[in-house]
Design a protein around this motif. Sequence first.
Motif, PDB file in Angstrom:
ATOM      1  N   ALA A  67      30.682 -35.320   3.406  1.00  0.00           N
ATOM      2  CA  ALA A  67      29.432 -35.768   2.794  1.00  0.00           C
ATOM      3  C   ALA A  67      29.095 -34.923   1.570  1.00  0.00           C
ATOM      4  O   ALA A  67      28.623 -35.448   0.551  1.00  0.00           O
ATOM      5  CB  ALA A  67      28.301 -35.703   3.816  1.00  0.00           C
ATOM      6  N   ASP A  68      29.325 -33.616   1.657  1.00  0.00           N
ATOM      7  CA  ASP A  68      29.088 -32.743   0.509  1.00  0.00           C
ATOM      8  C   ASP A  68      30.001 -33.100  -0.658  1.00  0.00           C
ATOM      9  O   ASP A  68      29.610 -33.018  -1.820  1.00  0.00           O
ATOM     10  CB  ASP A  68      29.323 -31.281   0.904  1.00  0.00           C
ATOM     11  CG  ASP A  68      28.191 -30.720   1.749  1.00  0.00           C
ATOM     12  OD1 ASP A  68      27.111 -31.333   1.777  1.00  0.00           O
ATOM     13  OD2 ASP A  68      28.398 -29.676   2.383  1.00  0.00           O
ATOM     14  N   ARG A  69      31.221 -33.521  -0.341  1.00  0.00           N
ATOM     15  CA  ARG A  69      32.209 -33.806  -1.383  1.00  0.00           C
ATOM     16  C   ARG A  69      32.028 -35.200  -1.992  1.00  0.00           C
ATOM     17  O   ARG A  69      32.053 -35.372  -3.213  1.00  0.00           O
ATOM     18  CB  ARG A  69      33.618 -33.671  -0.814  1.00  0.00           C
ATOM     19  CG  ARG A  69      34.728 -33.871  -1.848  1.00  0.00           C
ATOM     20  CD  ARG A  69      36.090 -33.610  -1.232  1.00  0.00           C
ATOM     21  NE  ARG A  69      36.244 -32.234  -0.792  1.00  0.00           N
ATOM     22  CZ  ARG A  69      36.603 -31.241  -1.596  1.00  0.00           C
ATOM     23  NH1 ARG A  69      36.843 -31.470  -2.889  1.00  0.00           N
ATOM     24  NH2 ARG A  69      36.731 -30.021  -1.128  1.00  0.00           N
ATOM     25  N   TYR A  70      31.850 -36.217  -1.133  1.00  0.00           N
ATOM     26  CA  TYR A  70      31.853 -37.597  -1.617  1.00  0.00           C
ATOM     27  C   TYR A  70      30.466 -38.235  -1.693  1.00  0.00           C
ATOM     28  O   TYR A  70      30.329 -39.343  -2.228  1.00  0.00           O
ATOM     29  CB  TYR A  70      32.756 -38.460  -0.731  1.00  0.00           C
ATOM     30  CG  TYR A  70      34.195 -38.020  -0.754  1.00  0.00           C
ATOM     31  CD1 TYR A  70      34.982 -38.192  -1.893  1.00  0.00           C
ATOM     32  CD2 TYR A  70      34.767 -37.397   0.358  1.00  0.00           C
ATOM     33  CE1 TYR A  70      36.307 -37.772  -1.918  1.00  0.00           C
ATOM     34  CE2 TYR A  70      36.091 -36.980   0.341  1.00  0.00           C
ATOM     35  CZ  TYR A  70      36.853 -37.167  -0.795  1.00  0.00           C
ATOM     36  OH  TYR A  70      38.163 -36.755  -0.819  1.00  0.00           O
ATOM     37  N   GLY A 189      27.040 -31.740  -2.324  1.00  0.00           N
ATOM     38  CA  GLY A 189      26.948 -30.292  -2.223  1.00  0.00           C
ATOM     39  C   GLY A 189      27.648 -29.617  -3.373  1.00  0.00           C
ATOM     40  O   GLY A 189      28.469 -30.207  -4.065  1.00  0.00           O
ATOM     41  N   GLY A 190      27.307 -28.355  -3.589  1.00  0.00           N
ATOM     42  CA  GLY A 190      27.960 -27.584  -4.636  1.00  0.00           C
ATOM     43  C   GLY A 190      28.922 -26.567  -4.060  1.00  0.00           C
ATOM     44  O   GLY A 190      28.934 -26.314  -2.856  1.00  0.00           O
ATOM     45  N   ASP A 191      29.751 -25.996  -4.920  1.00  0.00           N
ATOM     46  CA  ASP A 191      30.698 -24.948  -4.528  1.00  0.00           C
ATOM     47  C   ASP A 191      31.536 -25.387  -3.328  1.00  0.00           C
ATOM     48  O   ASP A 191      31.575 -24.740  -2.274  1.00  0.00           O
ATOM     49  CB  ASP A 191      29.945 -23.651  -4.181  1.00  0.00           C
ATOM     50  CG  ASP A 191      30.898 -22.466  -4.012  1.00  0.00           C
ATOM     51  OD1 ASP A 191      32.009 -22.512  -4.583  1.00  0.00           O
ATOM     52  OD2 ASP A 191      30.525 -21.519  -3.285  1.00  0.00           O
ATOM     53  N   LEU A 192      32.224 -26.555  -3.472  1.00  0.00           N
ATOM     54  CA  LEU A 192      32.965 -27.144  -2.372  1.00  0.00           C
ATOM     55  C   LEU A 192      34.277 -26.414  -2.114  1.00  0.00           C
ATOM     56  O   LEU A 192      35.026 -26.102  -3.031  1.00  0.00           O
ATOM     57  CB  LEU A 192      33.247 -28.623  -2.671  1.00  0.00           C
ATOM     58  CG  LEU A 192      31.997 -29.507  -2.841  1.00  0.00           C
ATOM     59  CD1 LEU A 192      32.391 -30.911  -3.200  1.00  0.00           C
ATOM     60  CD2 LEU A 192      31.179 -29.506  -1.566  1.00  0.00           C
ATOM     61  N   LYS A 193      34.547 -26.147  -0.864  1.00  0.00           N
ATOM     62  CA  LYS A 193      35.789 -25.507  -0.442  1.00  0.00           C
ATOM     63  C   LYS A 193      36.472 -26.376   0.612  1.00  0.00           C
ATOM     64  O   LYS A 193      35.919 -27.364   1.084  1.00  0.00           O
ATOM     65  CB  LYS A 193      35.499 -24.117   0.129  1.00  0.00           C
ATOM     66  CG  LYS A 193      34.883 -23.142  -0.855  1.00  0.00           C
ATOM     67  CD  LYS A 193      34.652 -21.792  -0.193  1.00  0.00           C
ATOM     68  CE  LYS A 193      34.025 -20.792  -1.162  1.00  0.00           C
ATOM     69  NZ  LYS A 193      33.802 -19.471  -0.511  1.00  0.00           N
ATOM     70  N   LYS A 194      37.673 -25.972   1.000  1.00  0.00           N
ATOM     71  CA  LYS A 194      38.406 -26.698   2.029  1.00  0.00           C
ATOM     72  C   LYS A 194      37.737 -26.493   3.387  1.00  0.00           C
ATOM     73  O   LYS A 194      37.107 -25.473   3.633  1.00  0.00           O
ATOM     74  CB  LYS A 194      39.848 -26.197   2.105  1.00  0.00           C
ATOM     75  CG  LYS A 194      40.681 -26.422   0.850  1.00  0.00           C
ATOM     76  CD  LYS A 194      42.068 -25.808   1.028  1.00  0.00           C
ATOM     77  CE  LYS A 194      42.884 -25.958  -0.248  1.00  0.00           C
ATOM     78  NZ  LYS A 194      44.223 -25.297  -0.130  1.00  0.00           N
ATOM     79  N   LEU A 195      37.926 -27.486   4.261  1.00  0.00           N
ATOM     80  CA  LEU A 195      37.406 -27.360   5.615  1.00  0.00           C
ATOM     81  C   LEU A 195      38.394 -26.582   6.478  1.00  0.00           C
ATOM     82  O   LEU A 195      39.609 -26.669   6.290  1.00  0.00           O
ATOM     83  CB  LEU A 195      37.176 -28.753   6.230  1.00  0.00           C
ATOM     84  CG  LEU A 195      36.569 -28.797   7.631  1.00  0.00           C
ATOM     85  CD1 LEU A 195      35.163 -28.214   7.613  1.00  0.00           C
ATOM     86  CD2 LEU A 195      36.536 -30.221   8.152  1.00  0.00           C
ATOM     87  N   ASP A 196      37.876 -25.822   7.411  1.00  0.00           N
ATOM     88  CA  ASP A 196      38.687 -24.998   8.303  1.00  0.00           C
ATOM     89  C   ASP A 196      39.278 -25.864   9.423  1.00  0.00           C
ATOM     90  O   ASP A 196      38.856 -25.804  10.573  1.00  0.00           O
ATOM     91  CB  ASP A 196      37.810 -23.879   8.873  1.00  0.00           C
ATOM     92  CG  ASP A 196      38.560 -22.971   9.831  1.00  0.00           C
ATOM     93  OD1 ASP A 196      39.797 -22.984   9.802  1.00  0.00           O
ATOM     94  OD2 ASP A 196      37.883 -22.264  10.605  1.00  0.00           O
ATOM     95  N   TYR A 197      40.297 -26.683   9.078  1.00  0.00           N
ATOM     96  CA  TYR A 197      40.883 -27.607  10.052  1.00  0.00           C
ATOM     97  C   TYR A 197      41.599 -26.859  11.186  1.00  0.00           C
ATOM     98  O   TYR A 197      41.577 -27.296  12.336  1.00  0.00           O
ATOM     99  CB  TYR A 197      41.868 -28.561   9.362  1.00  0.00           C
ATOM    100  CG  TYR A 197      41.200 -29.586   8.494  1.00  0.00           C
ATOM    101  CD1 TYR A 197      40.507 -30.662   9.054  1.00  0.00           C
ATOM    102  CD2 TYR A 197      41.248 -29.487   7.106  1.00  0.00           C
ATOM    103  CE1 TYR A 197      39.884 -31.614   8.258  1.00  0.00           C
ATOM    104  CE2 TYR A 197      40.615 -30.434   6.294  1.00  0.00           C
ATOM    105  CZ  TYR A 197      39.932 -31.488   6.879  1.00  0.00           C
ATOM    106  OH  TYR A 197      39.309 -32.428   6.100  1.00  0.00           O
TER     107      TYR A 197
END
Length: 492
Positions: A67-70, A189-197
Motif C-alpha cells: 500500500a505504501d508503494r502502490y 508512503g515515503g522512503d520505501l524499502k524492501k519487505l522482510d520476507y
Amino acid sequence: MKKENKNFALVLFILGVFITALDNGIISSALSTINYSFNVSEVHGIWGITLYTLGMAISTPIIGKLADRYGRKKLFIFEISLFAIGSLLVALSPSFLFFLLARLIQSIGGGGIYIIASSHVLSTYDRVQQGKLLGAMGAVNGIASVVGPNLGAIILKLTGHWNWLFIINIPIAIFVIIAGGMVIPETKGGDLKKLDYRGLTLLTLGIFSFMAGITNLRSERFLQSISGIQVWGAFMLGIIFFALFAVNERRIRDDTDPFLPYQLIKNQGFLLTIFMGLLSGTLIAVFVLIPSFVEQRYGISANTSGIWMSGIGVGSILGAIIGGIMVSKRGAVNSLVISGGLSTIGFGLLAYLSNNLALFLVFSTLAGIGFGMLMGAPFQVLMKKIAGTKDSTVALGTLSVSRQVGLTLAPTLYATLIQGGFSKLNLAKLNASNVEEYYQKILSMGKGVQREQLLNNFYEIAKGAYQQMFTMAVIASVLILVGSLILKKKQF
C-alpha cells in the motif's frame, strides 16, 4: 480535499476495519453448528478461526508495504474486494477443506485493512487528532470481535443457516468499494524499502509449528501427550524458527524494512508492550468461544447463544469510551493498570462463580469493560509514545500483528483444553463421534429421568472444561496488569 469527503473516507476505513475484524467473532455464534454440519471435532473446527487470524497476521505487513508503494486507496479497495470474494466462497463451501481454504482467502483480504487505515490516519490528520483516531480504530478492531457473536446470533435466528453470516459481508463490501472509489484520496508512503520476507516466513513457520503442537496436546493425558514427538517436536521446531527469526531481525540490511526493527527491540518498553498486545489477542479468543460455552454450559440453543454476548458487547463499548477518557486525563499506562485489574476480576469470577446465566451476564459485562479499555486508546497511544514519530507506523503495525499472533495461537490451545475436559464423556454410550453430536442426541431424546441425568452431567462437565479456558484468561490479564505496573514504574 473537502472536510465532508475527508470524514466520509475515514468512516469507510473504519467500516472496513469493522467488517474484517467482525469475522473473528461472528463465526463463534455458529461454531458448534458448523462443526456439526461438516462432522469435525471441536479442535479441528477451531482451525476455521485460527487460519483466519493467521492469514491476517501474515498479510498485514505485506499489504501495508504494498500500500505504501502502490497507493493505499488501490490496496484498500483490492483488499475489500478479496474479502468479499472469500466471504462468498465460505458461504458456498461444500466441504470442510474448501471452507478452510475460503477462510484463508477471506483473511488475506482482511489482513491489510487495519494497517492501511492506520497509515491513512497518520498521513492525513495532524498529530493532535492522530492519537484519538488511532485509539478509536483500535477499539473498533477489538470490539468487533466481541459484538460479532451478537450479530451472528441475530442472523442465525432470522435465517436458520450459518452461511448467511458470511453473505452479509458482500453488500457492505460492495458499498465500501463503490464509495471508497469516489471519496478516498490516494496516498503513498515515503522512503520505501524492501519487505522482510525472510523474517515473515520464519515467523509464520514458527506460529504454524506451535499450532500443530498445541493441536496434539491432550489435557487429560498431558504428560503422555507432551512427550510425543508430535508435540515436543513441533514445539522445538517452533522455537528454532523463532530463534532464526530473531537472528534475522538483528542482521537485517539497511535497504530492508525489518519485521521488528532492532532499534525498537532494544527498547524494553516496546518489547513489553508487544508482549501485552499478544496477551490481549488471547483475550479476544476467549470471547470467540463464549457462545459455545453458553450453549454447552447453560443449555441455550446454538441459534441464540450469541445473544448472551450482549453484556460483554455493551461492556466493551463502555470500556473503550472510558479508556479513551482515562488516557486523556490519566495517561495510557494508568489506564492499562485499571483495565488489567478489571479484566482479572471479571475473568476470575467467570471461571469460578458464574453458576447461572444472571451471574454470567454480570461477570461477563465486568470482563467486557476491562477488555474494552485494553482494546481502545491505551495501547495505541503508548506504542506511539515509545516508538516516536519516525517509527510509529511500523510500531503500530507490529502491535497489530502481535495481537493477531495471540488470537491465532490461543483458540487452538483453548479448544484443546476444552476437548480434554469433555474427555470424561462416554461418547460411545450414545454412539456419537464428537461432543456436539453427543449433546444433540441427548436433546433429541424424549423427556424423562435419563435425559435429565445425561443433561445435568453434560452441563457439569462443560463447566469444568471451560473453566480451564477462563483460568488462562485470568493468567493473561494478570500478566497485562504486571506489565502495566512495570511500565508505570519505569515512567513510560
